[in-house]
Design an enzyme around this catalytic site. Structure first.
Site, PDB file in Angstrom:
ATOM      1  N   SER A  33      35.786  16.174  -4.774  1.00  0.00           N
ATOM      2  CA  SER A  33      34.715  17.171  -4.748  1.00  0.00           C
ATOM      3  C   SER A  33      34.456  17.590  -3.318  1.00  0.00           C
ATOM      4  O   SER A  33      34.065  16.773  -2.475  1.00  0.00           O
ATOM      5  CB  SER A  33      33.428  16.591  -5.350  1.00  0.00           C
ATOM      6  OG  SER A  33      32.329  17.386  -4.941  1.00  0.00           O
TER       7      SER A  33
ATOM      8  N   SER B 264      32.366  29.901  -1.000  1.00  0.00           N
ATOM      9  CA  SER B 264      32.329  28.598  -0.322  1.00  0.00           C
ATOM     10  C   SER B 264      32.282  28.765   1.201  1.00  0.00           C
ATOM     11  O   SER B 264      31.544  28.058   1.897  1.00  0.00           O
ATOM     12  CB  SER B 264      33.571  27.783  -0.685  1.00  0.00           C
ATOM     13  OG  SER B 264      33.539  27.431  -2.034  1.00  0.00           O
TER      14      SER B 264
ATOM     15  N   LYS C  11      29.852  21.673 -14.379  1.00  0.00           N
ATOM     16  CA  LYS C  11      29.752  22.869 -13.531  1.00  0.00           C
ATOM     17  C   LYS C  11      28.488  23.636 -13.940  1.00  0.00           C
ATOM     18  O   LYS C  11      27.581  23.078 -14.544  1.00  0.00           O
ATOM     19  CB  LYS C  11      31.009  23.719 -13.676  1.00  0.00           C
ATOM     20  CG  LYS C  11      32.242  23.054 -13.074  1.00  0.00           C
ATOM     21  CD  LYS C  11      32.110  22.930 -11.574  1.00  0.00           C
ATOM     22  CE  LYS C  11      33.287  22.206 -10.947  1.00  0.00           C
ATOM     23  NZ  LYS C  11      33.041  21.922  -9.525  1.00  0.00           N
TER      24      LYS C  11
ATOM     25  N   ARG D 101      22.708  19.220 -13.262  1.00  0.00           N
ATOM     26  CA  ARG D 101      23.979  18.792 -12.653  1.00  0.00           C
ATOM     27  C   ARG D 101      23.826  17.479 -11.873  1.00  0.00           C
ATOM     28  O   ARG D 101      22.786  17.242 -11.252  1.00  0.00           O
ATOM     29  CB  ARG D 101      24.526  19.927 -11.769  1.00  0.00           C
ATOM     30  CG  ARG D 101      24.824  21.158 -12.619  1.00  0.00           C
ATOM     31  CD  ARG D 101      25.374  22.287 -11.831  1.00  0.00           C
ATOM     32  NE  ARG D 101      26.667  21.970 -11.254  1.00  0.00           N
ATOM     33  CZ  ARG D 101      27.315  22.764 -10.425  1.00  0.00           C
ATOM     34  NH1 ARG D 101      26.782  23.927 -10.081  1.00  0.00           N
ATOM     35  NH2 ARG D 101      28.488  22.420  -9.953  1.00  0.00           N
TER      36      ARG D 101
ATOM     37  N   ARG E 173      31.268  32.419 -13.940  1.00  0.00           N
ATOM     38  CA  ARG E 173      32.720  32.424 -14.146  1.00  0.00           C
ATOM     39  C   ARG E 173      33.064  32.603 -15.623  1.00  0.00           C
ATOM     40  O   ARG E 173      34.082  33.193 -15.959  1.00  0.00           O
ATOM     41  CB  ARG E 173      33.354  31.170 -13.558  1.00  0.00           C
ATOM     42  CG  ARG E 173      33.024  31.023 -12.076  1.00  0.00           C
ATOM     43  CD  ARG E 173      34.157  30.528 -11.234  1.00  0.00           C
ATOM     44  NE  ARG E 173      33.672  30.221  -9.889  1.00  0.00           N
ATOM     45  CZ  ARG E 173      33.631  31.084  -8.871  1.00  0.00           C
ATOM     46  NH1 ARG E 173      34.071  32.321  -9.029  1.00  0.00           N
ATOM     47  NH2 ARG E 173      33.162  30.729  -7.690  1.00  0.00           N
TER      48      ARG E 173
ATOM     49  N   ARG F 178      29.064  27.852   3.913  1.00  0.00           N
ATOM     50  CA  ARG F 178      29.269  27.004   5.093  1.00  0.00           C
ATOM     51  C   ARG F 178      28.941  27.755   6.372  1.00  0.00           C
ATOM     52  O   ARG F 178      28.350  27.188   7.295  1.00  0.00           O
ATOM     53  CB  ARG F 178      30.710  26.474   5.103  1.00  0.00           C
ATOM     54  CG  ARG F 178      30.895  25.357   4.054  1.00  0.00           C
ATOM     55  CD  ARG F 178      32.341  25.162   3.683  1.00  0.00           C
ATOM     56  NE  ARG F 178      32.551  24.040   2.777  1.00  0.00           N
ATOM     57  CZ  ARG F 178      32.344  24.076   1.458  1.00  0.00           C
ATOM     58  NH1 ARG F 178      31.907  25.178   0.876  1.00  0.00           N
ATOM     59  NH2 ARG F 178      32.572  23.002   0.708  1.00  0.00           N
TER      60      ARG F 178
ATOM     61  N   ASP G   2      37.771  26.256 -10.225  1.00  0.00           N
ATOM     62  CA  ASP G   2      36.906  27.355 -10.671  1.00  0.00           C
ATOM     63  C   ASP G   2      37.677  28.414 -11.462  1.00  0.00           C
ATOM     64  O   ASP G   2      37.083  29.342 -12.012  1.00  0.00           O
ATOM     65  CB  ASP G   2      36.217  28.003  -9.462  1.00  0.00           C
ATOM     66  CG  ASP G   2      35.238  27.035  -8.802  1.00  0.00           C
ATOM     67  OD1 ASP G   2      34.792  26.085  -9.474  1.00  0.00           O
ATOM     68  OD2 ASP G   2      34.934  27.228  -7.604  1.00  0.00           O
TER      69      ASP G   2
HETATM   70  C1  S3P Z   1      32.629  24.153  -3.997  1.00  0.00           C
HETATM   71  C2  S3P Z   1      33.295  23.056  -4.498  1.00  0.00           C
HETATM   72  C3  S3P Z   1      33.672  22.914  -5.910  1.00  0.00           C
HETATM   73  C4  S3P Z   1      33.619  24.246  -6.644  1.00  0.00           C
HETATM   74  C5  S3P Z   1      32.370  25.015  -6.339  1.00  0.00           C
HETATM   75  C6  S3P Z   1      32.252  25.289  -4.844  1.00  0.00           C
HETATM   76  C7  S3P Z   1      32.297  24.184  -2.563  1.00  0.00           C
HETATM   77  O1  S3P Z   1      32.785  22.027  -6.541  1.00  0.00           O
HETATM   78  O2  S3P Z   1      33.739  24.034  -8.032  1.00  0.00           O
HETATM   79  O3  S3P Z   1      32.356  26.245  -7.014  1.00  0.00           O
HETATM   80  O4  S3P Z   1      31.906  25.245  -2.041  1.00  0.00           O
HETATM   81  O5  S3P Z   1      32.423  23.139  -1.913  1.00  0.00           O
HETATM   82  P1  S3P Z   1      32.931  20.426  -6.456  1.00  0.00           P
HETATM   83  O6  S3P Z   1      32.706  20.013  -5.063  1.00  0.00           O
HETATM   84  O7  S3P Z   1      31.876  19.916  -7.373  1.00  0.00           O
HETATM   85  O8  S3P Z   1      34.297  20.117  -6.924  1.00  0.00           O
END
Ligand code: S3P
Length: 437
Positions: free
Chosen positions: A171, A23, A347, A127, A393, A27, A320
């Site tokens: 989210s 994550s 997911k 998704r 995962r 970013r 996750d």
């Molecule tokens: C993530 C947010 C989560 C997570 C994903 C990564 C992110 O998803 O499950 O693996 O990097 O912002 P959601 O925003 O759908 O909850």
């Protein structure tokens, strides 16, 4: 690729530096691409998902230069598009398997007067995207999707207006998309969520010169505001660490250390749950790295684990890690309950259906309904053939089960691990060889 795994004949011993956080890496790449100037990023996760973000920003006009490929991850110099904005891409941008890439990019592109089409693999194309496109439409962006709310999605950005949102689902991807769009909207955009999702966007934007106003469950950005280049070091990924922690807890005699992991409280719900279950896990706080608390995790074999209930409120902080926690729960005394886990159905695969089916196929006792999962502990697992469904995962959670299930466990489509942790099998082997760094 089919992966074969047998119960570990030896304890897992030693130290492994798990790869950079997925994550945070997304970013860092995306924000650097948006910024004026050249950002230097280190420890960036080298994986299929992050490569999707890197290729996407290159298609949009940012320059990504690989400086070094080190064991801790990639060092990159990223020259952003800054005030010029992204260029209109020549063809569709393929986000591969990455939900974070597509959703954050939709927010980023919403504020620029260009057209782009975002696509993804079969899993990503299933998704839900309306959760992002609906609020972004309220801000003034336009989207075209043939099949309702799934990729491929065309985005036509332009002038945006600020807005205030109460998200129905916690989210981080949706929250981040809206905060990134807000950078281009004149005025304050506020995003509130029902329980705290990961907050890497809020922590990282200030490093790129963007103030973020934060209150409990809400974050606001006042636009228009531009990003300026920053240097970002990426901490190790707690979600990847979780699989090695789980393996260490289950394999007799194990003692595993994982240094430099992000200990962001919105990410380590799994450690709080494991502590409740009586797991022998020790956390030593280390330095803060680019706004992220970090530290070392040490996990030791835990012969007596007890069941717990994971509440809907804490689910975003371990979203996750549910497949891994479900496998750990098979070894606990009593029934472990997960409440409010319906999000797992959307997911990379329907993880709720998949993990309960896999645990039952392994001889465990799992029951899933629309929004909950219950795992009855104490049923010994027996190796069997499982399919990762192309979900990274699940592949790794099944490998942890394979370390303790009698006989052989076969995991189909194991290459899915490349999405977040390409070196997973190698790191397990290192720990089985008992190598201390
Ligand atoms: C993530 C947010 C989560 C997570 C994903 C990564 C992110 O998803 O499950 O693996 O990097 O912002 P959601 O925003 O759908 O909850």
């Amino acid at each position: 690729m089919r992966y074969h795994i047998r119960p570990s004949a030896v304890p897992l011993m030693g130290t492994v530096r798990v790869p950079g956080d997925k994550s945070i890496s997304h970013r860092a790449v995306l924000f650097a691409a948006m910024a004026e100037g050249t950002s230097r990023l280190t420890g960036v996760l080298e994986s299929a998902d992050v490569r999707s973000s890197m290729a996407a920003v290159e298609a949009l006009g940012a320059q990504v230069e690989l400086i070094a490929e080190e064991p801790e991850g990639l060092s990159l110099a990223v020259r952003g598009w800054g005030a010029d904005g992204p260029i209109e891409p020549v063809g569709p941008i393929d986000c591969g398997n990455s939900g974070t890439s597509i959703r954050l990019l939709l927010g980023i592109l919403a504020g620029w007067p260009i057209n782009a089409v975002l696509t993804g693999d079969e899993s990503l194309s299933r998704r839900p995207m309306r959760r992002v496109t609906a609020p972004l439409s309220e801000m003034g962006a336009r989207f075209q999707a043939e099949e309702g709310d799934v990729a491929p999605i065309g985005v036509s950005g332009g002038s945006l207006r600020p807005a205030s949102f109460e998200l129905p689902v916690a989210s981080a991807q949706v929250k981040s998309a809206l905060l990134l769009a807000a950078l281009r909207a004149p005025g304050t955009t506020r995003v509130c969520e029902p329980s705290p999702s990961r907050d890497h966007t809020e922590r990282m934007l200030p490093a790129f010169g963007v103030p973020v106003d934060r209150q409990t469950l809400c974050a606001s950005v006042t636009g228009p505001v531009a990003l300026s280049a920053a240097d970002v070091a990426v901490a190790a990924d707690p979600s990847s660490a979780a699989f090695l922690v789980g393996a260490a807890l289950l394999v007799p005699g194990s003692d595993v250390s994982l240094p430099g992991v992000s200990l962001n409280p919105t990410r380590i719900g799994f450690l709080r749950v494991l502590a409740r279950m009586g797991a022998d896990v020790e956390v030593t706080k280390g330095p803060e790295i680019c706004g992220e608390p970090t530290g070392d995790i040490r996990a030791r074999y835990s012969a007596t684990l007890t069941a717990t209930t994971i509440t809907a409120e804490e689910v975003p902080s371990l979203i996750d890690e549910v497949p891994l926690l479900a496998i750990v729960a098979t070894a606990a005394t009593g029934t472990t309950r997960f409440e409010g886990v319906g999000e797992l159905r959307v997911k990379e695969s329907d993880r709720l259906a998949a993990i309960s089916e896999a645990i039952n196929t392994l001889g465990g006792g799992a029951i899933a309904d629309e929004d909950t999962l219950a795992i009855a502990g104490g049923h010994p697992l027996t190796g069997t053939a499982l399919d990762s469904l192309g979900d990274h995962r699940l592949a790794m959670a099944y490998a942890v089960a394979g370390l303790v299930a009698s006989g052989e466990t076969e995991i189909d489509r194991f290459e899915a691990v490349d999405v977040s942790y390409p070196a997973f099998a190698g790191d397990l082997k290192t720990l089985q060889a008992g190598v201390r760094e």
